[in-house]
Design a protein around this motif. Structure first.
Motif, PDB file in Angstrom:
ATOM      1  N   TYR A 152      -9.528   2.369  12.865  1.00  0.00           N
ATOM      2  CA  TYR A 152      -8.425   3.335  11.489  1.00  0.00           C
ATOM      3  C   TYR A 152      -7.356   2.751  10.870  1.00  0.00           C
ATOM      4  CZ  TYR A 152     -12.582   6.122  12.644  1.00  0.00           C
ATOM      5  OH  TYR A 152     -13.787   6.469  13.399  1.00  0.00           O
ATOM      6  N   SER A 211     -11.916   2.253  17.393  1.00  0.00           N
ATOM      7  CA  SER A 211     -12.720   1.817  16.591  1.00  0.00           C
ATOM      8  C   SER A 211     -13.929   2.264  15.425  1.00  0.00           C
ATOM      9  CB  SER A 211     -12.432   0.130  16.794  1.00  0.00           C
ATOM     10  OG  SER A 211     -12.217  -0.375  18.042  1.00  0.00           O
ATOM     11  N   LYS A 212     -13.467   1.753  14.125  1.00  0.00           N
ATOM     12  CA  LYS A 212     -15.150   2.283  13.558  1.00  0.00           C
ATOM     13  C   LYS A 212     -15.943   1.334  13.721  1.00  0.00           C
ATOM     14  CE  LYS A 212     -11.826   2.333   9.232  1.00  0.00           C
ATOM     15  NZ  LYS A 212     -11.389   1.915   8.296  1.00  0.00           N
ATOM     16  N   ALA A 213     -15.909   0.129  14.179  1.00  0.00           N
ATOM     17  CA  ALA A 213     -16.723  -0.316  15.001  1.00  0.00           C
ATOM     18  C   ALA A 213     -16.416  -1.835  15.610  1.00  0.00           C
ATOM     19  CB  ALA A 213     -18.333  -1.090  13.602  1.00  0.00           C
ATOM     20  N   ASN A 230      -4.422   6.599  14.398  1.00  0.00           N
ATOM     21  CA  ASN A 230      -5.822   6.509  15.113  1.00  0.00           C
ATOM     22  C   ASN A 230      -5.529   5.108  15.732  1.00  0.00           C
ATOM     23  OD1 ASN A 230      -8.079   6.570  16.051  1.00  0.00           O
ATOM     24  ND2 ASN A 230      -8.936   8.208  14.801  1.00  0.00           N
ATOM     25  N   ARG A 284       4.951   2.328  10.349  1.00  0.00           N
ATOM     26  CA  ARG A 284       4.424   3.495  11.296  1.00  0.00           C
ATOM     27  C   ARG A 284       5.690   3.791  12.415  1.00  0.00           C
ATOM     28  NH1 ARG A 284       0.150   7.316  10.642  1.00  0.00           N
ATOM     29  NH2 ARG A 284      -2.066   6.373   8.711  1.00  0.00           N
ATOM     30  N   GLU A 319     -10.005  -5.086   9.775  1.00  0.00           N
ATOM     31  CA  GLU A 319     -11.126  -4.101   9.463  1.00  0.00           C
ATOM     32  C   GLU A 319     -11.826  -3.005  10.468  1.00  0.00           C
ATOM     33  OE1 GLU A 319     -10.508  -7.849   9.259  1.00  0.00           O
ATOM     34  OE2 GLU A 319     -10.407  -7.260   7.503  1.00  0.00           O
ATOM     35  N   ALA A 320     -10.974  -3.109  11.279  1.00  0.00           N
ATOM     36  CA  ALA A 320     -11.537  -2.589  12.582  1.00  0.00           C
ATOM     37  C   ALA A 320     -11.770  -1.054  12.623  1.00  0.00           C
ATOM     38  CB  ALA A 320     -12.830  -3.294  13.653  1.00  0.00           C
ATOM     39  N   ASN A 353       9.805   5.120  11.956  1.00  0.00           N
ATOM     40  CA  ASN A 353      10.109   6.494  12.937  1.00  0.00           C
ATOM     41  C   ASN A 353       8.343   7.881  12.623  1.00  0.00           C
ATOM     42  OD1 ASN A 353      10.342   8.044  15.065  1.00  0.00           O
ATOM     43  ND2 ASN A 353      12.486   9.253  14.207  1.00  0.00           N
ATOM     44  N   LEU A 354       7.477   6.933  11.577  1.00  0.00           N
ATOM     45  CA  LEU A 354       6.178   7.537  11.534  1.00  0.00           C
ATOM     46  C   LEU A 354       5.621   8.488  12.215  1.00  0.00           C
ATOM     47  CD1 LEU A 354       5.852   5.788   7.810  1.00  0.00           C
ATOM     48  CD2 LEU A 354       7.622   7.851   8.408  1.00  0.00           C
ATOM     49  N   PRO A 355       4.853   9.466  12.208  1.00  0.00           N
ATOM     50  CA  PRO A 355       3.333   9.641  13.249  1.00  0.00           C
ATOM     51  C   PRO A 355       2.335   8.923  13.291  1.00  0.00           C
ATOM     52  CG  PRO A 355       3.452  11.763  11.387  1.00  0.00           C
ATOM     53  CD  PRO A 355       4.798   9.741  10.542  1.00  0.00           C
ATOM     54  N   LYS A 400       0.454  -1.194   0.337  1.00  0.00           N
ATOM     55  CA  LYS A 400      -0.379  -0.193   0.311  1.00  0.00           C
ATOM     56  C   LYS A 400       0.645   1.346  -0.087  1.00  0.00           C
ATOM     57  CE  LYS A 400      -2.504   1.015   3.970  1.00  0.00           C
ATOM     58  NZ  LYS A 400      -3.451   0.910   4.826  1.00  0.00           N
ATOM     59  N   PHE A 401       2.160   1.118   0.725  1.00  0.00           N
ATOM     60  CA  PHE A 401       2.861   2.200   0.488  1.00  0.00           C
ATOM     61  C   PHE A 401       4.037   2.123  -0.004  1.00  0.00           C
ATOM     62  CE2 PHE A 401       2.439   2.889   5.993  1.00  0.00           C
ATOM     63  CZ  PHE A 401       0.596   3.717   5.168  1.00  0.00           C
ATOM     64  N   GLU A 437       0.273  -1.561   9.447  1.00  0.00           N
ATOM     65  CA  GLU A 437       0.025   0.223   9.374  1.00  0.00           C
ATOM     66  C   GLU A 437       0.473   0.465  10.673  1.00  0.00           C
ATOM     67  OE1 GLU A 437      -2.989   2.230   7.130  1.00  0.00           O
ATOM     68  OE2 GLU A 437      -1.495   4.098   7.738  1.00  0.00           O
TER      69      GLU A 437
END
Lengths: 385, 385
Positions: free
Chosen positions: A286, A307-309, A304, A295, A283-284, A299-301, A29-30, A291
């Protein structure tokens, strides 16, 4: 910031199992070029990483040579050659988690000692270099049945853990370095994943509840959020954070804990990597744990962790009595269920209790999610053809 | 049901761009062996699919030979050799979407005629085989300025579409088969993705709103759900479904529409595949469009198309004045923002307005999501090193 995206940066990963496979989904993805070392050419990552190297993760030369070909090194399994990592680190290679952390965590005796030294609540334990020592301790009434026995090294998924109730159990233990713990009655097994980067920034994921298979001692369901009091949840997150800070940890740390009947939180063990208890996050949450791992080691920020659900993970393990080419029986019926996502790890051969995949159930209503998870478990059969 | 998971089933995909790359993330999740054909060895899919074949998607022999090596064939781009697909289909290969559907959709004149024939609302149009015909039509006052000109074939991302306001514009058009349409003022550009499987089961995704870049005629933001009246939304979903049913479509169909000032819905054009307007679904929906595509072409039960939260996609395109090795400037600042996930497509070279990636913003509150999306757009720069 270094340029990691669509660049000539090379991320090395020790281990090419399902955790590596789910990590690859994020590095793709990155567009981060990812190089994987694993003992088996059939490893779940072998065909889909940018570059695959075959070799023994416990062999000094193999790990050292591999490390020389990457710009940053991480792990998806903790049983790796630490001497090679320490030499690489001395020579300037960034390695996250740090070799010194992995060395402590690799060995359950050192791990437990670390908790004791840092005031982290954990069950009392004793440490034995050989089985004879352990028997001697029993014969001198220093420990008594029942107790929990754990191999100091190379345990996974409940392997290397036994409840010893009598002398016969004691006799049947393998002759390896081990620890024993008091058998503590508990209400819940919980886990918290902590992400921590080089800047010392931290994020904790919500507390999850792990429901175990009664025989195989494997997690059957992981439920997020855990259905516990907010005060217990806060305590668990605080303790997990304390562990990560005590290690000065960089990367993802999964902290498994017991909630006692008195609502005490005791750290059971940690894993210095992405973890089964965080798969629901794909899936649940953010930000998925995979990922977040990327991160944190770059040393990336940090993302979040909310959870979305609600999310529940159902482990798919090989059915008893089945060894051979895998078939996921009744998958079609599972796919009919609401908010269900199967993950198949790409292992061609099933064996009894082998982790073959998982199914995530996402729903706004956690009770509905739990009911669907049960149906998933009852419907699907991981069998041989 | 056939056994697709960890089996010897081979899924073939024509095209290896970013849509294929995001599809691979799902075939990896399901452990479906995936074979990709693309003209370029540098294609985003080349390194991460199970098997990559290099070849021209418009060449009969190449497509036919490729098709003979897979068990089911799908596309991630519609500009492919249809004669080869039709021969393969006659010989028994399942191909979804069906070659006859792709043939119609490939050519905008045929596509428009299809809408007219099936009572699907669309802007009035005329069809011209050559530029001379079009000029003749103007000179005889059959059409008048301003009008919309569209190349019948090979347009993408606003290429092949022009607003013709005067004779000079008309003169500068290329000499290709084309259609012209009345220039219709509209309130919103909307899109609906429909999934339909062999059993004729259908699901529609929520209506999204597309905000365009004023100059490049490229989508800048895709907003889900569209901020429109529920009645308009229902009408748009109904019309999209009607289009899919009229085609007897199998797979994913993205239907782009105009909402006029009178709240009429007019179909603009369709894409017989996963679509930029559905990228938000990876993070925001219970079932991503890419998983849904797999489910629909394999005749599996279709997944839940509802959203877990509002989702906004920000397109990342190459900055004007920059051609060369790509650098994603200020990515670190973007990663600090709440609920933000970047997708980098893996193209090494940036060019002005080239689609290089996208960022999804997920938030329970769509207004917050929109504000964050704006910040993302203002912060990141896709430049050359």
């Amino acid at each position: 910031m270094k340029n990691y995206f669509s660049s000539d940066f090379r991320l090395g990963v020790l281990g090419g199992g399902q955790l590596g496979r789910m990590l690859l989904s994020e590095t793709q993805k990155f567009d981060i070029y990812t190089v994987i070392l694993d003992a088996s050419n059939e490893a779940p990552c072998a065909q889909i990483c940018n570059e695959f190297h075959q070799g023994d993760l416990l062999d000094f030369d193999t790990v050292y040579t591999f490390g020389k070909q990457v710009d940053l090194l991480t792990i998806e399994i903790e049983n790796v050659n630490i001497d090679a990592l320490e030499k690489l680190a001395l020579e300037g290679l960034p390695i996250y988690p740090k070799p010194s952390n992995i060395r402590i965590i690799q060995n359950k005796a050192r791990q437990k000692q670390f908790y004791t030294d840092h005031g982290i609540p954990t069950a009392q334990f004793s440490h034995y270099a050989y089985k004879e020592e352990l028997k001697h301790s029993y014969e001198n009434s220093i420990i008594d049945f029942p107790f929990v026995w754990k191999a100091a090294r190379f345990g996974y998924d409940g392997n290397g853990v036994k409840i010893v109730r009598n002398y016969e159990d004691l006799e049947s233990l393998p002759d390896v370095e081990c620890i024993t713990e008091k058998l503590i009655p508990f209400k819940n097994e919980l886990a918290v994943i902590v992400a921590r980067n080089e800047d010392g920034k931290t994020k904790t994921y919500p507390v999850v509840e792990m429901e175990f298979h009664p025989e195989a001692n494997q997690v059957e369901y992981v439920i997020c959020p855990a259905r516990i009091d907010e005060s217990v949840s806060e305590k668990a997150r605080d303790i997990a954070l304390k562990v990560a800070n005590a290690f000065d940890f960089i990367g993802l740390l999964a902290v498994e804990m017991f909630q006692t009947h008195e609502d005490e939180i005791l750290v059971n063990e940690v894993a210095p990597r992405t973890h089964n208890s965080g798969h629901y996050s794909i899936e649940a949450s953010y930000t998925s744990q995979f990922e977040q791992h990327i991160r944190s080691i770059l040393n990336l920020p940090l993302g979040n962790t909310n959870s979305k659900a609600a999310g529940i993970m159902v482990n798919l393990v090989g059915k008893e009595g089945h060894t051979g080419e895998v078939l996921y029986e009744n998958m079609q019926d599972v796919l009919k269920m609401d908010g269900v996502t199967p993950h198949i790890y790409g292992k061609k051969i099933t064996k009894p209790f082998r982790k073959m995949g998982h199914v995530t159930v996402v729903n706004k209503d956690i009770q509905k999610a739990r009911a669907i998870a049960q149906k998933v478990k009852e419907t699907i059969n991981v069998i041989s053809k």
